[in-house]
Each structure stands twice: as structure tokens, then as C-alpha cells.
Design a protein around this motif. Structure first.
Motif, PDB file in Angstrom:
ATOM      1  N   ILE A  82      75.458  85.730  59.641  1.00 45.99           N
ATOM      2  CA  ILE A  82      74.633  84.678  59.824  1.00 45.99           C
ATOM      3  C   ILE A  82      74.457  83.314  58.629  1.00 45.99           C
ATOM      4  CG2 ILE A  82      72.437  83.496  59.891  1.00 45.99           C
ATOM      5  CD1 ILE A  82      72.097  85.814  61.763  1.00 45.99           C
ATOM      6  N   PHE A  83      74.442  84.563  57.376  1.00 45.68           N
ATOM      7  CA  PHE A  83      74.305  83.804  56.174  1.00 45.68           C
ATOM      8  C   PHE A  83      75.447  83.217  55.602  1.00 45.68           C
ATOM      9  CE2 PHE A  83      70.836  86.299  55.163  1.00 45.68           C
ATOM     10  CZ  PHE A  83      69.871  84.971  54.957  1.00 45.68           C
ATOM     11  N   TYR A  84      76.613  83.806  55.928  1.00 51.80           N
ATOM     12  CA  TYR A  84      77.955  83.460  55.423  1.00 51.80           C
ATOM     13  C   TYR A  84      78.920  81.967  56.172  1.00 51.80           C
ATOM     14  CZ  TYR A  84      83.452  82.918  56.247  1.00 51.80           C
ATOM     15  OH  TYR A  84      83.880  81.936  55.491  1.00 51.80           O
ATOM     16  N   SER A  85      77.952  82.162  57.618  1.00 48.81           N
ATOM     17  CA  SER A  85      77.702  80.122  58.158  1.00 48.81           C
ATOM     18  C   SER A  85      77.480  79.735  57.424  1.00 48.81           C
ATOM     19  CB  SER A  85      77.521  81.337  59.960  1.00 48.81           C
ATOM     20  OG  SER A  85      77.934  79.870  61.226  1.00 48.81           O
ATOM     21  N   LEU A  86      76.424  80.506  57.196  1.00 47.65           N
ATOM     22  CA  LEU A  86      75.287  78.732  57.310  1.00 47.65           C
ATOM     23  C   LEU A  86      75.767  78.126  55.450  1.00 47.65           C
ATOM     24  CD1 LEU A  86      72.474  77.305  57.399  1.00 47.65           C
ATOM     25  CD2 LEU A  86      71.844  79.508  55.957  1.00 47.65           C
ATOM     26  N   GLY A  87      76.744  79.093  54.313  1.00 51.33           N
ATOM     27  CA  GLY A  87      77.105  78.799  53.619  1.00 51.33           C
ATOM     28  C   GLY A  87      78.268  78.246  53.530  1.00 51.33           C
ATOM     29  N   SER A  88      79.402  78.685  54.362  1.00 46.90           N
ATOM     30  CA  SER A  88      80.598  77.970  54.909  1.00 46.90           C
ATOM     31  C   SER A  88      80.389  76.653  55.693  1.00 46.90           C
ATOM     32  CB  SER A  88      81.578  78.140  55.856  1.00 46.90           C
ATOM     33  OG  SER A  88      80.676  79.173  57.215  1.00 46.90           O
ATOM     34  N   ALA A  89      78.638  76.180  56.027  1.00 48.50           N
ATOM     35  CA  ALA A  89      78.341  74.961  56.896  1.00 48.50           C
ATOM     36  C   ALA A  89      77.958  74.073  55.290  1.00 48.50           C
ATOM     37  CB  ALA A  89      77.517  75.402  57.392  1.00 48.50           C
ATOM     38  N   LEU A  90      77.239  74.716  54.806  1.00 53.41           N
ATOM     39  CA  LEU A  90      76.699  74.493  53.423  1.00 53.41           C
ATOM     40  C   LEU A  90      77.947  73.387  52.698  1.00 53.41           C
ATOM     41  CD1 LEU A  90      74.472  72.778  51.458  1.00 53.41           C
ATOM     42  CD2 LEU A  90      75.408  74.957  50.393  1.00 53.41           C
ATOM     43  N   TYR A  91      79.560  74.020  52.372  1.00 49.44           N
ATOM     44  CA  TYR A  91      80.545  74.169  51.638  1.00 49.44           C
ATOM     45  C   TYR A  91      80.993  72.501  52.382  1.00 49.44           C
ATOM     46  CZ  TYR A  91      85.063  74.252  50.208  1.00 49.44           C
ATOM     47  OH  TYR A  91      86.194  73.947  49.561  1.00 49.44           O
ATOM     48  N   TYR A  92      80.879  73.074  53.807  1.00 49.62           N
ATOM     49  CA  TYR A  92      82.006  71.692  54.688  1.00 49.62           C
ATOM     50  C   TYR A  92      81.307  70.094  54.555  1.00 49.62           C
ATOM     51  CZ  TYR A  92      85.406  75.248  56.451  1.00 49.62           C
ATOM     52  OH  TYR A  92      86.151  75.889  56.015  1.00 49.62           O
ATOM     53  N   MET A  93      79.932  70.569  54.708  1.00 43.52           N
ATOM     54  CA  MET A  93      79.272  68.995  54.056  1.00 43.52           C
ATOM     55  C   MET A  93      78.911  68.432  53.258  1.00 43.52           C
ATOM     56  SD  MET A  93      75.012  68.615  54.856  1.00 43.52           S
ATOM     57  CE  MET A  93      74.535  69.152  53.705  1.00 43.52           C
ATOM     58  N   MET A  94      79.422  69.431  52.054  1.00 51.13           N
ATOM     59  CA  MET A  94      79.598  68.659  50.959  1.00 51.13           C
ATOM     60  C   MET A  94      81.365  68.387  50.867  1.00 51.13           C
ATOM     61  SD  MET A  94      76.397  68.695  49.435  1.00 51.13           S
ATOM     62  CE  MET A  94      77.018  68.619  47.875  1.00 51.13           C
ATOM     63  N   LYS A  95      81.883  69.259  51.140  1.00 52.64           N
ATOM     64  CA  LYS A  95      83.510  68.484  50.784  1.00 52.64           C
ATOM     65  C   LYS A  95      83.478  67.385  51.939  1.00 52.64           C
ATOM     66  CE  LYS A  95      88.204  70.180  51.352  1.00 52.64           C
ATOM     67  NZ  LYS A  95      88.953  71.425  51.768  1.00 52.64           N
ATOM     68  N   ASP A  96      83.367  67.660  52.799  1.00 54.46           N
ATOM     69  CA  ASP A  96      84.308  66.328  54.171  1.00 54.46           C
ATOM     70  C   ASP A  96      82.762  65.773  54.531  1.00 54.46           C
ATOM     71  OD1 ASP A  96      86.499  68.096  53.935  1.00 54.46           O
ATOM     72  OD2 ASP A  96      85.396  68.949  55.826  1.00 54.46           O
ATOM     73  N   GLY A  97      81.879  65.289  54.218  1.00 57.12           N
ATOM     74  CA  GLY A  97      80.830  64.406  54.807  1.00 57.12           C
ATOM     75  C   GLY A  97      79.816  65.280  56.027  1.00 57.12           C
ATOM     76  N   ASP A  98      79.151  64.683  55.642  1.00 56.33           N
ATOM     77  CA  ASP A  98      77.950  64.361  57.188  1.00 56.33           C
ATOM     78  C   ASP A  98      79.170  64.353  58.623  1.00 56.33           C
ATOM     79  OD1 ASP A  98      76.237  64.526  55.613  1.00 56.33           O
ATOM     80  OD2 ASP A  98      75.305  62.436  55.228  1.00 56.33           O
ATOM     81  N   GLY A  99      78.494  64.967  59.377  1.00 52.18           N
ATOM     82  CA  GLY A  99      78.497  65.376  60.215  1.00 52.18           C
ATOM     83  C   GLY A  99      80.471  65.868  60.845  1.00 52.18           C
ATOM     84  N   SER A 100      80.740  66.529  59.713  1.00 58.60           N
ATOM     85  CA  SER A 100      82.104  67.013  59.835  1.00 58.60           C
ATOM     86  C   SER A 100      82.763  68.183  61.269  1.00 58.60           C
ATOM     87  CB  SER A 100      82.695  66.841  58.677  1.00 58.60           C
ATOM     88  OG  SER A 100      81.980  68.732  58.380  1.00 58.60           O
ATOM     89  N   LYS A 101      83.698  68.254  61.364  1.00 57.47           N
ATOM     90  CA  LYS A 101      83.614  69.160  62.888  1.00 57.47           C
ATOM     91  C   LYS A 101      83.386  70.787  62.783  1.00 57.47           C
ATOM     92  CE  LYS A 101      86.169  65.992  65.960  1.00 57.47           C
ATOM     93  NZ  LYS A 101      87.111  66.314  67.113  1.00 57.47           N
ATOM     94  N   ARG A 102      84.118  70.700  61.180  1.00 48.88           N
ATOM     95  CA  ARG A 102      84.225  72.236  60.960  1.00 48.88           C
ATOM     96  C   ARG A 102      82.501  72.406  60.200  1.00 48.88           C
ATOM     97  NH1 ARG A 102      88.971  72.269  56.011  1.00 48.88           N
ATOM     98  NH2 ARG A 102      88.037  71.118  55.371  1.00 48.88           N
ATOM     99  N   MET A 103      81.441  71.364  59.615  1.00 47.36           N
ATOM    100  CA  MET A 103      80.387  71.880  59.715  1.00 47.36           C
ATOM    101  C   MET A 103      79.883  72.332  61.077  1.00 47.36           C
ATOM    102  SD  MET A 103      77.979  69.649  58.289  1.00 47.36           S
ATOM    103  CE  MET A 103      77.435  68.540  59.464  1.00 47.36           C
ATOM    104  N   VAL A 104      80.148  71.572  62.226  1.00 43.18           N
ATOM    105  CA  VAL A 104      79.317  71.846  63.225  1.00 43.18           C
ATOM    106  C   VAL A 104      79.928  72.913  64.370  1.00 43.18           C
ATOM    107  CG1 VAL A 104      79.004  70.696  65.856  1.00 43.18           C
ATOM    108  CG2 VAL A 104      79.133  68.968  63.903  1.00 43.18           C
ATOM    109  N   LYS A 105      80.913  73.913  63.860  1.00 46.65           N
ATOM    110  CA  LYS A 105      81.655  74.755  64.778  1.00 46.65           C
ATOM    111  C   LYS A 105      80.430  75.707  63.294  1.00 46.65           C
ATOM    112  CE  LYS A 105      85.746  76.678  64.958  1.00 46.65           C
ATOM    113  NZ  LYS A 105      86.922  77.242  64.589  1.00 46.65           N
TER     114      LYS A 105
END
Length: 66
Positions: free
Chosen positions: A12-35
């Protein structure tokens, strides 16, 4: 039992951290963040259902500690 629950929390924490990483890298609403966030919600629901099932089966018991 404790280790299985710990593994769930680690995922759960790994997934939350990867979502934060993708949000910061790709911008708001990226497909990887949503996944990643969808996977986190799915793992959380699976953990909740597993805990309910384990309580029903008698594998875990309430301790009465408040």
C-alpha cells in the motif's frame, strides 16, 4: 498472520509513493498515477476483506486493548 498484514501495508505504501512520484514527474492526472492509486485502493479493500475473513474464521481475535 502479522507478516502477511505487514506485506499488505508495504504494498500500500509503495503504491502511494509511486503515485506521488508519477504525479510530480508527469503532472496532474497522468495514467500511471491513476493506475498506482487504483492499485492502492484495491489492495486496501483486499486487506479489509481478508481481515474480516480472518476474524470470521477465528484466525485473529480481538484483544480488548483500548
Amino acid at each position: 498472520m502479522k507478516y502477511l498484514i505487514l506485506v499488505f501495508f508495504i504494498f500500500i505504501f509503495y503504491s502511494l509513493g509511486s503515485a506521488l512520484y508519477y504525479m510530480m514527474k508527469d503532472g496532474d492526472g497522468s495514467k500511471r498515477m491513476v493506475k498506482a492509486l487504483t492499485m492502492r485502493v484495491g489492495i486496501s479493500i483486499a486487506l479489509f476483506i481478508f481481515l474480516l475473513f480472518a476474524f470470521w474464521m477465528g484466525w485473529i481475535k480481538p484483544t480488548g486493548v483500548a
